[in-house]
Design a protein around this motif. Sequence first.
Motif, PDB file in Angstrom:
ATOM      1  N   TRP A  24       3.255   7.655  10.479  1.00 12.55           N
ATOM      2  CA  TRP A  24       2.192   6.708  10.800  1.00 12.55           C
ATOM      3  C   TRP A  24       2.156   5.553   9.804  1.00 12.55           C
ATOM      4  O   TRP A  24       2.213   5.764   8.589  1.00 12.55           O
ATOM      5  CB  TRP A  24       0.846   7.414  10.825  1.00 12.55           C
ATOM      6  N   PRO A  25       2.034   4.311  10.306  1.00 18.54           N
ATOM      7  CA  PRO A  25       1.976   3.149   9.418  1.00 18.54           C
ATOM      8  C   PRO A  25       0.538   2.763   9.083  1.00 18.54           C
ATOM      9  O   PRO A  25      -0.404   3.075   9.818  1.00 18.54           O
ATOM     10  CB  PRO A  25       2.635   2.051  10.254  1.00 18.54           C
ATOM     11  N   SER A  26       0.382   2.069   7.985  1.00 21.06           N
ATOM     12  CA  SER A  26      -0.912   1.495   7.610  1.00 21.06           C
ATOM     13  C   SER A  26      -1.051   0.108   8.225  1.00 21.06           C
ATOM     14  O   SER A  26      -0.070  -0.617   8.371  1.00 21.06           O
ATOM     15  CB  SER A  26      -1.016   1.392   6.089  1.00 21.06           C
ATOM     16  N   HIS A  27      -2.280  -0.259   8.549  1.00 17.43           N
ATOM     17  CA  HIS A  27      -2.541  -1.605   9.061  1.00 17.43           C
ATOM     18  C   HIS A  27      -2.163  -2.671   8.049  1.00 17.43           C
ATOM     19  O   HIS A  27      -1.883  -3.817   8.424  1.00 17.43           O
ATOM     20  CB  HIS A  27      -4.030  -1.754   9.396  1.00 17.43           C
ATOM     21  N   PHE A  28      -2.198  -2.339   6.780  1.00 17.37           N
ATOM     22  CA  PHE A  28      -1.941  -3.324   5.739  1.00 17.37           C
ATOM     23  C   PHE A  28      -0.509  -3.276   5.233  1.00 17.37           C
ATOM     24  O   PHE A  28      -0.178  -3.872   4.220  1.00 17.37           O
ATOM     25  CB  PHE A  28      -2.907  -3.113   4.564  1.00 17.37           C
ATOM     26  N   GLY A  29       0.359  -2.556   5.937  1.00 21.90           N
ATOM     27  CA  GLY A  29       1.752  -2.452   5.527  1.00 21.90           C
ATOM     28  C   GLY A  29       2.029  -1.148   4.808  1.00 21.90           C
ATOM     29  O   GLY A  29       1.157  -0.567   4.155  1.00 21.90           O
ATOM     30  N   TRP A  32      -0.812  15.156   0.546  1.00 23.12           N
ATOM     31  CA  TRP A  32      -0.918  13.753   0.935  1.00 23.12           C
ATOM     32  C   TRP A  32      -2.254  13.544   1.651  1.00 23.12           C
ATOM     33  O   TRP A  32      -2.750  14.432   2.335  1.00 23.12           O
ATOM     34  CB  TRP A  32       0.199  13.371   1.889  1.00 23.12           C
ATOM     35  N   TYR A  33      -2.833  12.329   1.497  1.00 25.92           N
ATOM     36  CA  TYR A  33      -4.049  12.012   2.256  1.00 25.92           C
ATOM     37  C   TYR A  33      -3.798  10.797   3.140  1.00 25.92           C
ATOM     38  O   TYR A  33      -2.981   9.922   2.844  1.00 25.92           O
ATOM     39  CB  TYR A  33      -5.250  11.779   1.338  1.00 25.92           C
ATOM     40  N   LEU A  34      -4.523  10.757   4.263  1.00 26.13           N
ATOM     41  CA  LEU A  34      -4.354   9.727   5.274  1.00 26.13           C
ATOM     42  C   LEU A  34      -5.222   8.510   4.962  1.00 26.13           C
ATOM     43  O   LEU A  34      -6.399   8.648   4.603  1.00 26.13           O
ATOM     44  CB  LEU A  34      -4.743  10.289   6.642  1.00 26.13           C
ATOM     45  N   HIS A  35      -4.650   7.329   5.128  1.00 21.65           N
ATOM     46  CA  HIS A  35      -5.416   6.078   5.038  1.00 21.65           C
ATOM     47  C   HIS A  35      -4.795   5.080   6.000  1.00 21.65           C
ATOM     48  O   HIS A  35      -3.692   4.597   5.781  1.00 21.65           O
ATOM     49  CB  HIS A  35      -5.427   5.529   3.611  1.00 21.65           C
ATOM     50  N   LEU A  36      -5.485   4.767   7.068  1.00 21.96           N
ATOM     51  CA  LEU A  36      -4.957   3.816   8.041  1.00 21.96           C
ATOM     52  C   LEU A  36      -4.960   2.395   7.502  1.00 21.96           C
ATOM     53  O   LEU A  36      -4.328   1.510   8.079  1.00 21.96           O
ATOM     54  CB  LEU A  36      -5.763   3.869   9.342  1.00 21.96           C
ATOM     55  N   PHE A  37      -5.660   2.189   6.394  1.00 17.44           N
ATOM     56  CA  PHE A  37      -5.712   0.868   5.785  1.00 17.44           C
ATOM     57  C   PHE A  37      -5.132   0.972   4.370  1.00 17.44           C
ATOM     58  O   PHE A  37      -4.060   1.537   4.197  1.00 17.44           O
ATOM     59  CB  PHE A  37      -7.141   0.315   5.855  1.00 17.44           C
ATOM     60  N   ALA A  38      -5.788   0.462   3.357  1.00 14.97           N
ATOM     61  CA  ALA A  38      -5.234   0.519   2.004  1.00 14.97           C
ATOM     62  C   ALA A  38      -5.309   1.944   1.457  1.00 14.97           C
ATOM     63  O   ALA A  38      -6.129   2.766   1.896  1.00 14.97           O
ATOM     64  CB  ALA A  38      -5.993  -0.440   1.090  1.00 14.97           C
ATOM     65  N   SER A  39      -4.480   2.236   0.463  1.00 14.75           N
ATOM     66  CA  SER A  39      -4.505   3.571  -0.142  1.00 14.75           C
ATOM     67  C   SER A  39      -5.833   3.848  -0.830  1.00 14.75           C
ATOM     68  O   SER A  39      -6.195   5.008  -1.044  1.00 14.75           O
ATOM     69  CB  SER A  39      -3.355   3.713  -1.146  1.00 14.75           C
ATOM     70  N   ASP A  76      -6.147 -10.249  -0.784  1.00 20.73           N
ATOM     71  CA  ASP A  76      -6.074  -9.387   0.391  1.00 20.73           C
ATOM     72  C   ASP A  76      -5.003  -8.318   0.178  1.00 20.73           C
ATOM     73  O   ASP A  76      -3.867  -8.635  -0.184  1.00 20.73           O
ATOM     74  CB  ASP A  76      -5.727 -10.235   1.615  1.00 20.73           C
ATOM     75  N   PRO A  77      -5.332  -7.033   0.420  1.00 18.00           N
ATOM     76  CA  PRO A  77      -4.330  -5.979   0.211  1.00 18.00           C
ATOM     77  C   PRO A  77      -3.092  -6.126   1.078  1.00 18.00           C
ATOM     78  O   PRO A  77      -2.015  -5.632   0.730  1.00 18.00           O
ATOM     79  CB  PRO A  77      -5.091  -4.696   0.543  1.00 18.00           C
ATOM     80  N   THR A  78      -3.211  -6.825   2.210  1.00 19.34           N
ATOM     81  CA  THR A  78      -2.045  -7.033   3.063  1.00 19.34           C
ATOM     82  C   THR A  78      -0.938  -7.766   2.312  1.00 19.34           C
ATOM     83  O   THR A  78       0.249  -7.468   2.479  1.00 19.34           O
ATOM     84  CB  THR A  78      -2.446  -7.834   4.315  1.00 19.34           C
ATOM     85  N   TRP A  79      -1.313  -8.721   1.493  1.00 18.37           N
ATOM     86  CA  TRP A  79      -0.339  -9.510   0.722  1.00 18.37           C
ATOM     87  C   TRP A  79       0.508  -8.610  -0.172  1.00 18.37           C
ATOM     88  O   TRP A  79       1.719  -8.756  -0.269  1.00 18.37           O
ATOM     89  CB  TRP A  79      -1.087 -10.556  -0.084  1.00 18.37           C
ATOM     90  N   PHE A  80      -0.138  -7.644  -0.796  1.00 21.24           N
ATOM     91  CA  PHE A  80       0.566  -6.787  -1.748  1.00 21.24           C
ATOM     92  C   PHE A  80       1.319  -5.653  -1.051  1.00 21.24           C
ATOM     93  O   PHE A  80       2.437  -5.315  -1.438  1.00 21.24           O
ATOM     94  CB  PHE A  80      -0.432  -6.225  -2.762  1.00 21.24           C
ATOM     95  N   ARG A  81       0.740  -5.088   0.015  1.00 21.42           N
ATOM     96  CA  ARG A  81       1.358  -3.940   0.669  1.00 21.42           C
ATOM     97  C   ARG A  81       2.518  -4.339   1.580  1.00 21.42           C
ATOM     98  O   ARG A  81       3.291  -3.483   1.998  1.00 21.42           O
ATOM     99  CB  ARG A  81       0.307  -3.154   1.460  1.00 21.42           C
TER     100      ARG A  81
END
Length: 562
Positions: free
Chosen positions: A153-158, A179-186, A419-424
């Motif tokens: 599964w991928p994260s929305h933020f990369g 492991w824990y799930l995070h659909l967005f940032a860790s 924005d976390p998207t930039w880094f991920r």
Amino acid sequence: MNEHVSNAAPDANWWRQAAVYQIYPRSFADATGDGLGDLPGVTSRMGYLQELGIDAIWLSPFYPSALADGGYDVDDYRNVDPRLGTLADFDAMVAAAHAANIRVIADVVPNHSSNRHDWFTAARAAAPGSPERARYHFHDGLGENGELPPSDWPSHFGGPAWTRINETTGENAGAPGQWYLHLFASEQPDLNWENPEVREDFHTTLRFWADRGVDGFRVDVAHALVKDMKLPLRSKPSLEILVDDGTDVLFDRDEVHEIYAGWRSVLNEYDPPRIAVAEAWVPFTHRRLRYAQPTGLGQAFNFDLLQAPFAATEFRSIVARCLAEAQASGASSTWVFSNHDVIRHASRYSLPDGTDAPALEAWLLSGGSEPASDPVRGLRRARAATLFMLGLPGSAYLYQGEELGLFEVADLPADALQDPTWFRTGNTVKGRDGTRVPLPWKARETNFGFGAAPWLPQPAWFAEHAVDAQEAVPGSTLELYRSALTWRRRLQTHEELSWISAPEATLAHYERPNGWAVLTNFGAAPVDLPPSVDESKIVVSSGATKPGPGQLAGETTIWIAP
């Protein structure tokens, strides 16, 4: 119960045709001088909001947060971030809003907490299989030693949607563990909504804010709470919802509506009942309507106009369909062009027709240079589209700064981005910071009157868009919004419209039951007004100029009073 109630008579249906103004608190007004907008800043501008003519404000998250995702990583759902104020400041803001006949909608973030939340701290310290970990989604990894994430599964933020922890207890203390799930940032671990403790805790949160006078809630990623976690975990090759039968692995599962039925029971404990609107990016409209049913949240955003090209046929089709869907669900439709997650619509409309999502991302990465934009055309279209939308039955959601004609700040320097998207994504997707730059209030003051040096830099061109540069200026975007919202409140009537046959393919012409008519020319060239239009009754026009008697300028909307 909180004593702060609206001066308006209790009205259970106030939301159905409300004009709601979204405030991103960190970027609205800084009253404390630390560079972050805050709740006292919102209170200080309540007169501005009242004069604008909106019916409610929606506050993006103001809770304690490390700001790993702009406040959507919540440490404590029942408190205020000390950098933004206190609970007393919140109460004062609600009181000021209600005194101005403005309702208050709070953002609630149920899919995930932050990794600093007490529950997640306890989960990391506990053993696998413990009640503390059962509040989240912890799983053993795949591979010989659990070194691979539990699924693809991928994260929305990369990057992946899984992060591995080092265990702190037992014989494996100090070693890599679950492991824990995070659909967005860790920093945003997903909560386990199969857990009754999670469900009850959010009921407590809803009551906490409703008791303090909050009139409703905007529900973040409302479609993502329930996941199919049966082992072995099914593959999820993309973040798209590919099926319309409620069996998607991660999104829009049928079981989510049981959760919202529980929420509706809580919201109906109040008089009038508290409202809720779902942010549910669901491509199948018949399923989106389930979030808007009276036994659930009651309303759901539709982003159809936001995603549509600026074209009469598209707008007419979307409006007709959405109004029919809203009537079928018992809700009212919602309309929105901009928010904290998307490129401002004045900038989207400034780009060449056909610019798609990947091209928008490329435009941001180029600092707004490729493809070339036409800001004059973009603002002209944005004003026309907004005036078209404000005449529609249903609720209108406005994003702070659009009333100033603000564009996306596309050329923010890399070292300013947060924005976390930039880094991920390894600096390949620029993210949403460009739409969150703090507002300009005064053209000639330091930081444009926002307060201290803001957390994101403001461009020099903000000066011409500042509030004091537009107030009382005929034809300014601010005065257009004020005029339109004043007339909207005066003319708003039943939740119907009828389409009037337009002689030109570029025209969209509709009328409300009281005879209030809206006419938009989506084409670039002027067209003749239909014979039925009495020019003496035109009360609002999105265009700054008029081409000539009996004509409607290109990319312009007018309102004709009864």
